[in-house]
Design a protein around this motif. Structure first.
Motif, short mmCIF file in Angstrom:
data_model
loop_
_atom_site.label_atom_id
_atom_site.label_comp_id
_atom_site.label_asym_id
_atom_site.label_seq_id
_atom_site.Cartn_x
_atom_site.Cartn_y
_atom_site.Cartn_z
N LYS A 79 0.81 -1.22 0.00
CA LYS A 79 0.00 0.00 0.00
C LYS A 79 0.85 1.27 0.00
N PRO A 129 -2.17 -10.59 -4.41
CA PRO A 129 -2.95 -9.62 -5.19
C PRO A 129 -2.52 -8.18 -4.91
N GLU A 130 -2.13 -7.89 -3.67
CA GLU A 130 -1.68 -6.53 -3.34
C GLU A 130 -0.37 -6.21 -4.04
N SER A 183 0.47 -7.40 -6.97
CA SER A 183 0.08 -7.16 -8.36
C SER A 183 -0.47 -5.75 -8.54
N SER A 184 -1.29 -5.30 -7.58
CA SER A 184 -1.87 -3.96 -7.68
C SER A 184 -0.79 -2.89 -7.58
N ASP A 224 1.03 -2.80 -10.84
CA ASP A 224 0.19 -2.18 -11.86
C ASP A 224 0.25 -0.66 -11.77
N ARG A 225 0.27 -0.12 -10.54
CA ARG A 225 0.33 1.33 -10.38
C ARG A 225 1.65 1.88 -10.93
N ASN A 241 2.88 -10.79 -14.23
CA ASN A 241 2.53 -9.53 -13.57
C ASN A 241 3.21 -8.33 -14.22
#
Length: 208
Positions: A92, A122-123, A125-126, A129-130, A165
């Motif tokens: 995060k 999944p976090e 990957s997010s 992605d950002r 990814n």
């Protein structure tokens, strides 16, 4: 290589910088930053600088901006390589503003550190992605760890999932000779054998 922070979001058992991290020296000082900038100015052969630590992303966004702005002032096309375990241990932290900040300093590469496919959440990957959406290409470095990833099946899954990814497997390190880590080290002959086997199972894009 510029060590900009001694702090990490987590302290890895296999870390070879254990003598440096978490000793309360904090961030790079203004004097150290000026010395680094002066060194770059005096050495035109330097085309790339690694920001590492500790973890550079333990600094605030504006601290990162200040460091990168000062270094880029000495060399307009200086390549930044930001080395961080944050996408694995504190994903995060990779906020849209941070991703945009890093993307504004292209040419730049972000190098994360995942050793096992179980770390690719999944976090993760997010967060990746950002970065990619902000124009920051991402690569990965892994450490060969006995009992953790020293078999071709685990490494194959790790490298395939990284590439899926959008992360290029870049390095597979042998463990450094750091005190207290001997039980993690894999014989060099075993590492070479694993790479030989992986070359018959993976594409060039998948291979570190």
């Amino acid at each position: 290589l510029l060590l900009v922070s001694d702090r990490c979001a987590t302290y890895c058992r296999h870390c070879f910088r254990r003598h440096f991290t978490g000793n309360s020296s904090g961030r790079v000082t203004p004097r150290e930053l000026e010395d680094a900038a002066g060194y770059i100015a005096d050495h035109p052969e330097i085309e790339e600088i690694l920001l590492s630590g500790g973890d550079p992303l333990m600094l605030g966004d504006e601290e990162l901006r200040e460091i990168m702005t000062r270094l880029r002032r000495e060399r307009e096309g200086l390549m930044f390589r930001v080395c961080s375990r944050i996408p694995v241990v504190l994903p995060k932290r990779i906020t849209p503003p941070l991703a945009e900040l890093l993307g504004s300093f292209r040419p730049i590469w972000f190098v994360t550190h995942a050793n096992h496919p179980g770390e690719l959440t999944p976090e993760f990957s997010s967060a990746v992605d950002r970065l990619i959406s902000a124009g920051v290409p991402v690569a990965n470095q892994s450490v060969l760890l006995r009992g953790v990833n020293d078999d071709e099946e685990t490494l194959e899954r790790l490298f395939r999932r990284l590439l899926n990814n959008g992360v290029k497997p870049y390095y597979l390190f042998q463990g450094d000779l750091a005190a207290g880590t001997s039980h993690f080290r894999v014989p060099i002959e075993r590492g070479l054998e694993l790479m030989r086997r992986l070359r018959s199972r993976l594409s060039g894009l998948d291979l570190p």
